[in-house]
Design a protein around this motif. Structure first.
Motif, mmCIF file in Angstrom:
data_model
loop_
_atom_site.group_PDB
_atom_site.id
_atom_site.type_symbol
_atom_site.label_atom_id
_atom_site.label_comp_id
_atom_site.label_asym_id
_atom_site.label_seq_id
_atom_site.Cartn_x
_atom_site.Cartn_y
_atom_site.Cartn_z
ATOM 1 N N LEU A 144 9.691 35.781 0.132
ATOM 2 C CA LEU A 144 11.104 36.133 0.266
ATOM 3 C C LEU A 144 11.946 34.914 0.649
ATOM 4 N N LYS A 145 11.453 34.127 1.602
ATOM 5 C CA LYS A 145 12.197 32.940 2.052
ATOM 6 C C LYS A 145 12.328 31.928 0.907
ATOM 7 N N MET A 146 11.222 31.703 0.216
ATOM 8 C CA MET A 146 11.219 30.748 -0.890
ATOM 9 C C MET A 146 12.190 31.185 -1.988
ATOM 10 N N GLY A 147 12.136 32.475 -2.345
ATOM 11 C CA GLY A 147 13.008 32.979 -3.391
ATOM 12 C C GLY A 147 14.469 32.933 -2.997
ATOM 13 N N ASN A 148 14.750 33.285 -1.750
ATOM 14 C CA ASN A 148 16.131 33.239 -1.274
ATOM 15 C C ASN A 148 16.695 31.818 -1.335
ATOM 16 N N ASP A 149 15.905 30.857 -0.879
ATOM 17 C CA ASP A 149 16.346 29.452 -0.924
ATOM 18 C C ASP A 149 16.565 28.998 -2.363
ATOM 19 N N PHE A 150 15.655 29.404 -3.253
ATOM 20 C CA PHE A 150 15.763 28.996 -4.648
ATOM 21 C C PHE A 150 17.030 29.554 -5.295
ATOM 22 N N LEU A 151 17.326 30.852 -5.031
ATOM 23 C CA LEU A 151 18.510 31.469 -5.626
ATOM 24 C C LEU A 151 19.802 30.882 -5.069
ATOM 25 N N LEU A 152 19.807 30.521 -3.780
ATOM 26 C CA LEU A 152 21.007 29.915 -3.192
ATOM 27 C C LEU A 152 21.302 28.543 -3.806
ATOM 28 N N LYS A 153 20.250 27.825 -4.138
ATOM 29 C CA LYS A 153 20.422 26.472 -4.680
ATOM 30 C C LYS A 153 20.639 26.472 -6.197
ATOM 31 N N ASN A 154 20.361 27.575 -6.861
ATOM 32 C CA ASN A 154 20.472 27.633 -8.323
ATOM 33 C C ASN A 154 21.289 28.867 -8.715
ATOM 34 N N GLU A 155 22.576 28.750 -8.674
ATOM 35 C CA GLU A 155 23.447 29.891 -8.920
ATOM 36 C C GLU A 155 23.521 30.273 -10.397
ATOM 37 N N LEU A 215 21.298 30.704 -12.859
ATOM 38 C CA LEU A 215 19.974 30.982 -13.442
ATOM 39 C C LEU A 215 20.093 31.933 -14.625
ATOM 40 N N SER A 216 19.127 31.852 -15.526
ATOM 41 C CA SER A 216 19.076 32.813 -16.628
ATOM 42 C C SER A 216 18.708 34.189 -16.076
ATOM 43 N N VAL A 217 19.077 35.227 -16.815
ATOM 44 C CA VAL A 217 18.771 36.601 -16.397
ATOM 45 C C VAL A 217 17.263 36.803 -16.274
ATOM 46 N N HIS A 218 16.520 36.200 -17.194
ATOM 47 C CA HIS A 218 15.057 36.354 -17.178
ATOM 48 C C HIS A 218 14.453 35.812 -15.881
ATOM 49 N N VAL A 219 14.869 34.613 -15.471
ATOM 50 C CA VAL A 219 14.332 34.001 -14.249
ATOM 51 C C VAL A 219 14.754 34.804 -13.026
ATOM 52 N N ALA A 220 16.012 35.255 -12.998
ATOM 53 C CA ALA A 220 16.497 36.036 -11.858
ATOM 54 C C ALA A 220 15.713 37.339 -11.716
ATOM 55 N N LYS A 221 15.467 38.020 -12.851
ATOM 56 C CA LYS A 221 14.717 39.278 -12.807
ATOM 57 C C LYS A 221 13.301 39.060 -12.299
ATOM 58 N N ARG A 222 12.725 37.926 -12.676
ATOM 59 C CA ARG A 222 11.366 37.634 -12.211
ATOM 60 C C ARG A 222 11.331 37.499 -10.687
ATOM 61 N N TRP A 223 12.350 36.824 -10.124
ATOM 62 C CA TRP A 223 12.410 36.679 -8.672
ATOM 63 C C TRP A 223 12.673 38.021 -7.997
ATOM 64 N N TYR A 224 13.548 38.841 -8.595
ATOM 65 C CA TYR A 224 13.824 40.158 -7.999
ATOM 66 C C TYR A 224 12.562 41.029 -7.999
ATOM 67 N N LYS A 225 11.758 40.875 -9.045
ATOM 68 C CA LYS A 225 10.491 41.606 -9.083
ATOM 69 C C LYS A 225 9.570 41.123 -7.960
ATOM 70 N N ASN A 226 9.526 39.802 -7.743
ATOM 71 C CA ASN A 226 8.728 39.257 -6.642
ATOM 72 C C ASN A 226 9.227 39.784 -5.295
ATOM 73 N N PHE A 227 10.571 39.852 -5.165
ATOM 74 C CA PHE A 227 11.140 40.376 -3.927
ATOM 75 C C PHE A 227 10.687 41.817 -3.688
ATOM 76 N N SER A 228 10.766 42.630 -4.744
ATOM 77 C CA SER A 228 10.394 44.048 -4.622
ATOM 78 C C SER A 228 8.935 44.212 -4.205
ATOM 79 N N GLU A 229 8.043 43.429 -4.827
ATOM 80 C CA GLU A 229 6.622 43.508 -4.493
ATOM 81 C C GLU A 229 6.372 43.052 -3.062
ATOM 82 N N SER A 230 7.078 41.998 -2.621
ATOM 83 C CA SER A 230 6.903 41.500 -1.258
ATOM 84 C C SER A 230 7.378 42.516 -0.231
ATOM 85 N N ILE A 231 8.508 43.158 -0.526
ATOM 86 C CA ILE A 231 9.027 44.180 0.391
ATOM 87 C C ILE A 231 8.053 45.349 0.498
ATOM 88 N N GLN A 232 7.464 45.757 -0.632
ATOM 89 C CA GLN A 232 6.472 46.839 -0.599
ATOM 90 C C GLN A 232 5.254 46.441 0.221
#
Length: 365
Positions: free
Chosen positions: A162-173, A175-192
């Motif tokens: 979560l920390k890594m993804g948050n930092d990455f998204l803040l630094k890369n505003e 991003l392509s939709v595909h890359v963003a969706k991949r990170w959101y999927k990682n976020f969802s799995e981490s939260i679960q």
């Protein structure tokens, strides 16, 4: 064959281990050696009669019910240090026994006899009780602290994602939709994963408070809610729920919820794909209430029944199914902390029977 049978019976007659044989579903006593007669405080006049008729207290304490279930299912039942009341005249004597009800099957897989062996372990049980009282609190505290530390350590991985993804998204505003969706999927799995870890920690720490928090749990009214919760987590699994008479329990409602949801979840998770069922029933004995969970799932190897009650240990035939190995250990801890017991009987491909003993009477609720 007659001579061979006579030889076998002669050997059993001289065996130091108490032995009896039942030859029908009504538990007719076809044979009992002197060791078993001594345990029962009976004589040979009981041969040819049914166990239930000879010993009404065994009916009241649930032993006849267990034996009849062994006959029906063909699944052998083992138990250690189980209390039983032996009636001698007007006296009732409480003793403890290790015993086995061994289902003897014919070539069609149907039961044609039960071999009952038993050992009186009263002195061992009383000594163990004294030792257990001294180390119970220390042992439980150590187990909970150890597991809490392990789970806390496990939180680091999903939190790092979560920390890594948050930092990455803040630094890369941009991003392509595909890359963003991949990170959101990682976020969802981490939260679960975090939710699962926290829930396990809360479940196990709840054990600390399970004493002195008893209330009346109307299982018959709550069971539907618990079943629906489990089904939501396993939407692909198809299983029939068969409910018998469900006595209310005088126990901590949170502990009962955890026990039932874990056992229902196991039955659903390890169900066979066709004709799967879970039968839940309860019965009253002289000393408490017994709940029986009987399924026809994949089963547990017989030599692993004790091991699977240990923390983070799973049956060797369940490696293809996701799980933590904490559920049955949690159930065992909760039952023992409330003064109850859990017993497992199982056979590969035939299913599992879980018996929970709650020390109370129906009048407690």
């Amino acid at each position: 064959m007659i001579a061979f049978d006579s030889y076998i019976l002669s050997v059993l007659h001289h065996s130091p281990q108490a032995t009896a044989i039942y030859n029908n579903g009504e538990l007719n006593i076809a044979y009992a050696n002197q060791g078993m007669l001594d345990i029962w405080c009976a004589d040979e006049s009981i041969i040819g009669r049914t166990l239930c008729a000879c010993f009404p207290n065994f009916v009241q304490e649930g032993f006849c019910s267990i034996l009849k279930n062994v006959w029906k299912t063909g699944i052998t039942y083992n138990a250690t240090e189980v209390a039983a009341t032996i009636v001698v005249g007007d006296k009732k004597i409480k003793r403890y026994f290790d015993f086995e009800y061994k289902a003897i099957l014919d070539e069609k897989g149907e039961t044609y006899a039960i071999l009952h062996t038993a050992s009186d372990v009263t002195e061992r049980k009383l000594a163990n009780n004294r030792m257990e009282r001294q180390r119970e609190e220390l042992s439980l505290s150590y187990k909970l602290d150890r597991l809490a530390s392990t789970l806390s350590h496990d939180l680091k991985n999903p939190l790092s994602v979560l920390k890594m993804g948050n930092d990455f998204l803040l630094k890369n505003e941009n991003l392509s939709v595909h890359v963003a969706k991949r990170w959101y999927k990682n976020f969802s799995e981490s939260i679960q994963n975090i939710e699962s870890i926290i829930n396990q920690t809360l479940q196990l720490n709840k054990v600390r408070g399970s004493k002195n928090m008893a209330d009346c749990v109307e299982v018959d009214k709550k069971i539907g809610e618990w079943i629906n919760e489990v089904k939501l987590n396993f939407p692909e699994q198809q299983i029939e729920f068969q409910l018998g008479h469900l006595y209310s329990l005088n126990a901590d409602s949170g502990a009962v919820y955890q026990i039932f949801v874990n056992l229902i979840g196991n039955a659903v998770k390890f169900a066979n794909s066709k004709g799967a069922y879970l039968h839940i029933d309860s019965e009253e004995t002289d000393q408490g209430i017994v709940y029986i969970f009987e399924d026809n799932g994949i089963g547990i190897p017989e030599d692993e029944l004790t091991k699977v009650l240990l923390m983070e240990v799973r049956g060797s035939n369940s490696s293809h199914i996701v799980g933590s190995g904490i559920g049955l250990s949690l159930v065992k801890d909760l039952m023992e902390f409330m003064g109850g017991t859990i017993n497992l009987s199982s056979a590969i491909g035939k299913g599992t029977v879980v018996r929970l003993f709650f020390p109370q009477s129906v009048e407690d609720c």
